[in-house]
Design an enzyme around this catalytic site. Structure first.
Site, PDB file in Angstrom:
ATOM      1  CE  LYS A   1      61.320  27.655  77.868  1.00  0.00           C
ATOM      2  NZ  LYS A   1      60.050  27.806  77.372  1.00  0.00           N
TER       3      LYS A   1
ATOM      4  CD  GLU B   1      60.999  31.680  76.319  1.00  0.00           C
ATOM      5  OE1 GLU B   1      60.397  32.679  76.724  1.00  0.00           O
ATOM      6  OE2 GLU B   1      60.585  30.534  76.521  1.00  0.00           O
TER       7      GLU B   1
ATOM      8  CD1 TRP C   1      58.140  45.171  80.099  1.00  0.00           C
ATOM      9  CD2 TRP C   1      56.062  44.765  79.395  1.00  0.00           C
ATOM     10  NE1 TRP C   1      58.223  44.330  79.002  1.00  0.00           N
ATOM     11  CE2 TRP C   1      56.982  44.068  78.547  1.00  0.00           C
ATOM     12  CE3 TRP C   1      54.715  44.657  79.136  1.00  0.00           C
ATOM     13  CZ2 TRP C   1      56.555  43.283  77.476  1.00  0.00           C
ATOM     14  CZ3 TRP C   1      54.297  43.850  78.075  1.00  0.00           C
ATOM     15  CH2 TRP C   1      55.212  43.199  77.247  1.00  0.00           C
TER      16      TRP C   1
ATOM     17  CG  HIS D   1      54.896  20.394  51.802  1.00  0.00           C
ATOM     18  ND1 HIS D   1      54.335  19.938  50.626  1.00  0.00           N
ATOM     19  CD2 HIS D   1      54.853  19.351  52.661  1.00  0.00           C
ATOM     20  CE1 HIS D   1      53.958  18.675  50.768  1.00  0.00           C
ATOM     21  NE2 HIS D   1      54.244  18.290  51.998  1.00  0.00           N
TER      22      HIS D   1
ATOM     23  CB  CYS E   1      53.441  47.340  85.613  1.00  0.00           C
ATOM     24  SG  CYS E   1      53.400  48.292  84.107  1.00  0.00           S
TER      25      CYS E   1
ATOM     26  CG  ASN F   1      50.328  45.455  86.272  1.00  0.00           C
ATOM     27  OD1 ASN F   1      50.514  45.667  85.073  1.00  0.00           O
ATOM     28  ND2 ASN F   1      50.262  44.247  86.783  1.00  0.00           N
ATOM     29  N   GLY F   2      48.338  47.617  84.375  1.00  0.00           N
ATOM     30  CA  GLY F   2      47.178  47.257  83.555  1.00  0.00           C
ATOM     31  C   GLY F   2      47.072  48.221  82.386  1.00  0.00           C
TER      32      GLY F   2
ATOM     33  NE  ARG G   1      54.518  41.840  87.890  1.00  0.00           N
ATOM     34  CZ  ARG G   1      53.372  41.155  87.725  1.00  0.00           C
ATOM     35  NH1 ARG G   1      53.317  39.896  88.126  1.00  0.00           N
ATOM     36  NH2 ARG G   1      52.333  41.696  87.164  1.00  0.00           N
TER      37      ARG G   1
ATOM     38  CD  GLU H   1      58.266  25.008  75.742  1.00  0.00           C
ATOM     39  OE1 GLU H   1      57.379  25.535  75.050  1.00  0.00           O
ATOM     40  OE2 GLU H   1      58.778  25.587  76.714  1.00  0.00           O
TER      41      GLU H   1
ATOM     42  CE  LYS I   1      57.381  32.513  84.802  1.00  0.00           C
ATOM     43  NZ  LYS I   1      57.946  31.404  83.989  1.00  0.00           N
TER      44      LYS I   1
HETATM   45  C1  AGP Z   1      57.465  30.576  77.875  1.00  0.00           C
HETATM   46  O1  AGP Z   1      58.822  30.285  78.199  1.00  0.00           O
HETATM   47  C2  AGP Z   1      57.198  32.051  77.794  1.00  0.00           C
HETATM   48  N1  AGP Z   1      57.627  32.693  78.981  1.00  0.00           N
HETATM   49  C3  AGP Z   1      55.775  32.372  77.374  1.00  0.00           C
HETATM   50  O2  AGP Z   1      55.560  31.782  76.112  1.00  0.00           O
HETATM   51  C4  AGP Z   1      54.642  31.884  78.321  1.00  0.00           C
HETATM   52  O3  AGP Z   1      54.543  30.476  78.238  1.00  0.00           O
HETATM   53  C5  AGP Z   1      53.322  32.507  77.844  1.00  0.00           C
HETATM   54  O4  AGP Z   1      53.425  33.908  77.959  1.00  0.00           O
HETATM   55  C6  AGP Z   1      52.106  32.023  78.646  1.00  0.00           C
HETATM   56  O5  AGP Z   1      52.235  32.437  79.989  1.00  0.00           O
HETATM   57  P1  AGP Z   1      51.227  31.786  81.070  1.00  0.00           P
HETATM   58  O6  AGP Z   1      51.509  30.305  81.074  1.00  0.00           O
HETATM   59  O7  AGP Z   1      51.566  32.447  82.356  1.00  0.00           O
HETATM   60  O8  AGP Z   1      49.819  32.080  80.607  1.00  0.00           O
END
Ligand code: AGP
Length: 612
Positions: A489, A492, A76, A508, A2, A102-103, A27, A485, A607
């Site tokens: 990428k 997502e 959210w 395996h 949120c 937010n929370g 966000r 990574e 985010k």
């Molecule tokens: C990475 O591209 C994602 N957006 C997600 O995995 C992110 O790295 C993860 O949520 C951790 O966020 P932070 O680094 O703000 O703690």
């Protein structure tokens, strides 16, 4: 997550609120709303499901809503499905208290039952409506001030909140309270601003206040009074935001993600230079004494997502350069598992946002066990930054795209600096070796620039492969960390299923999934492991895989096995991942663009995951 905004001043509030919410769209949200007062006791509340544009349509871009005091929210969903009814702001039945949040209110059910017993009814499924009505309940029960009512409510509430409230009897004021969820406040020219994050108020003011945990404030027109939970006034020092407004815009790139990929050289250089003094890596400003560093017997690295992948890479580098055993833990696991923690341990929590709920909880668990904690964080004043014993700020600047790139690269550099500094302090690395390593790190920024000059080949390859259904990434050692990574990428932002595998692990089980044309991306920068990985490439090739090789200039015989090869400059093997990750970021980006997807705001993602 949120997003909340607030404005109290002389200008019309609605347009300022909507503009602020637009800056918080990254966000992640599913509905939005604003509430505005024109100085009278009556407030106007407008909400809309879906994108912010729907709310803008309903309010004629804010022009149809009069008033100079207001609050806004992008939701959210955590409790209750996305709907206009569940959208914020929420209000007590007589409109006495209106608010956004937010929370997560963890004990909202028991509080709801209490309120029902006291005659309250509920129109939504949200925990926020419960919080708003709880404040209303105490406001009426004790006939006190908003600060008293909020304090009584916060004593009962368990969970996290960035709460923003308006009271009918106080039409020219906004009240806020914070625990664990992000919130900043700002003032400029007799006007006040509230937001979840900097970009939402940066165009109005650079003077901001990072309200602390379990603190509240009365937000007047251009003046803010802070209180603790006992209702006593407290002082908070303002901070000046250095970021330019431009820094939070796209500056010419089609997407924030591509802008931020191109900002990596600067982010890496800035982060590295913040740790270099007189030609040496010097982290003495972290506040960890050399004696303490020599005393550590174990390092835990705890994080989520890409930050966790940094931890996987750092495990190799820190163990190799310091001889300290390193355990990497997913924060969501670490926080709940019984782990016999060695008290001579350092717990490093890596987080771009500094607000990730699981990572913050893991930090608090480590602190409860009296372990030394170090945050590697990109957002000044964020919860993890303020609660860790020591903090290493990455200097990546605001990262808007949901898929992290420059923050990830900056975090890698931060862990490299920690490895070099600790290795030097513990006598594992000679001055000459430290100088060699630092020299290699100093070259990384321009080596990334070189990779970016050749991005069109990757764009061509991605366009050819973007209909792939299952993609496998393989590598060994730090190359394996890079594949984790690369795979995330791709998943997502292009929604293509992929898996990252330690190359030696394929046989395996997973190799049974390789069919004709299955795309396998192999990362080969670790010279002493290349031959082993090449044999794995041959195994999948014989089963029909279409092979991409990612290696360093000079390893041209990879082209004998791979169908497509891309190269990165050579560097010290500890830091090669800082280069190998760039083609993997670009590949994911071009996959997403060729599939016509929302690169910066991928579906279902936020985010910063500030709830569990
Ligand atoms: C990475 O591209 C994602 N957006 C997600 O995995 C992110 O790295 C993860 O949520 C951790 O966020 P932070 O680094 O703000 O703690």
């Amino acid at each position: 997550m949120c997003g909340i905004v607030g404005f109290n001043g002389h200008h019309e509030a609605a347009e300022i609120l909507l503009d602020g919410l637009t800056k918080l769209e990254y966000r992640g949200y599913d509905s939005a709303g604003i509430a505005v007062r024109d100085g009278s006791k009556d407030a106007k509340i407008i909400k809309a499901k879906g994108r912010l544009d729907h709310l803008k349509e309903k309010t004629d871009n804010g022009r149809s809503v009069a008033g100079t005091c207001g609050i806004g929210h992008t939701r959210w969903a955590t409790h209750g499905e996305p709907s206009e009814n569940n959208a914020h702001p929420h209000c007590s039945d007589d409109g006495n208290v209106i608010g956004v949040h937010n929370g997560i209110i963890e004990n909202y059910q028991e509080l709801k039952e209490k309120l029902v017993r006291n005659g309250y009814r509920f129109y939504s499924e949200t925990d926020t409506e419960v919080a708003i009505k709880l404040v209303d309940y105490y406001y009426k029960k004790y006939l006190g001030t908003p600060v008293d009512a909020i304090n009584h409510a916060l004593v009962r509430i368990r969970g996290s909140y960035a709460l923003e409230l308006m009271f009918k009897e106080y039409p020219e004021e906004i009240y806020v309270a914070r625990k664990d969820s992000p919130m900043i406040l700002g003032v400029a020219d007799g006007e006040s601003f509230v937001a979840s994050d900097v970009p939402a108020i940066l165009k109005h003011t650079r003077t901001v206040y990072y309200i602390g945990n379990l603190q509240m404030a009365r937000v007047g027109k251009g003046e803010i009074t802070f209180y603790n939970l006992d209702g006593d006034e407290i002082e908070i020092e303002p901070k000046t935001i250095e970021w330019d407004a431009e820094a939070a815009e796209k500056s010419g790139y089609e997407h924030f993600m591509m802008k931020e990929i191109h900002e990596q050289p600067k982010a890496v250089a800035d982060t590295l230079h913040s740790a270099v003094k007189d030609g040496k890596v010097d982290l003495s400003e972290l506040g960890l004494t050399e004696e303490r560093i020599r005393d550590f017997q174990q390092i835990y690295i705890v994080a989520c997502g890409s930050a966790y992948h940094v931890g996987v890479a750092a495990q190799y580098t820190i163990e190799d350069l310091t001889d300290i055993p390193v355990r990497v833990e997913l924060a969501s696991e670490f926080r709940y598992r019984h782990i016999p923690l060695n008290e001579k341990s350092l717990v490093i929590v890596i987080s771009q946002s500094g607000e990730t709920a699981d990572s913050l909880a893991a930090l608090r668990k480590a602190k409860e066990k009296n372990l030394t904690t170090l945050g590697i964080v990109n957002v000044v004043g964020s919860s993890i930054a303020r609660e860790a014993d020591h903090v290493f700020y990455t200097l990546a600047g605001p990262e808007i795209a949901v898929a992290t790139t420059k923050a990830y690269s900056s975090q890698l550099i931060a862990t490299d600096c920690i490895a070099i500094y600790f290795g030097s302090v513990r006598g594992v690395l000679s001055d000459d070796r430290c100088a060699e390593l630092l020299d290699a790190l100093e070259k990384i920024p321009q080596q990334i620039e070189k990779i970016l000059e050749d991005k069109e080949r990757l764009q061509w390859f991605a366009a050819k492969q973007s209909n792939a259904h299952d993609v496998f990434f393989i590598g060994r050692g730090l190359d394996y960390a890079a594949t984790l990574e690369g795979s995330l990428k791709l998943k997502e932002i292009s929604y293509v299923h992929s898996e990252a595998y330690a190359a030696g692990e394929l046989k395996h089980g997973t190799i049974s999934l390789i069919e004709d044309g299955t795309l396998v991306i192999s990362v080969l920068t670790q010279k002493r492991l290349i031959e082993k990985t090449v044999s794995n490439m041959v195994e999948v090739k014989s089963r029909g895989a279409y092979l991409m090789g990612l290696t360093t200039y000079g390893n041209y015989d990879i082209e004998d096995v791979a169908d497509f090869t891309t190269y990165v400059p050579d560097t010290d093997p500890h830091f090669a991942i800082s280069l190998a990750v760039v083609p993997l970021q670009l590949l994911a980006y071009y996959f997403s663009v060729s599939r016509g997807l929302d690169v910066d705001k991928p579906r279902n993602l936020a985010k910063s995951v500030t709830v569990e």
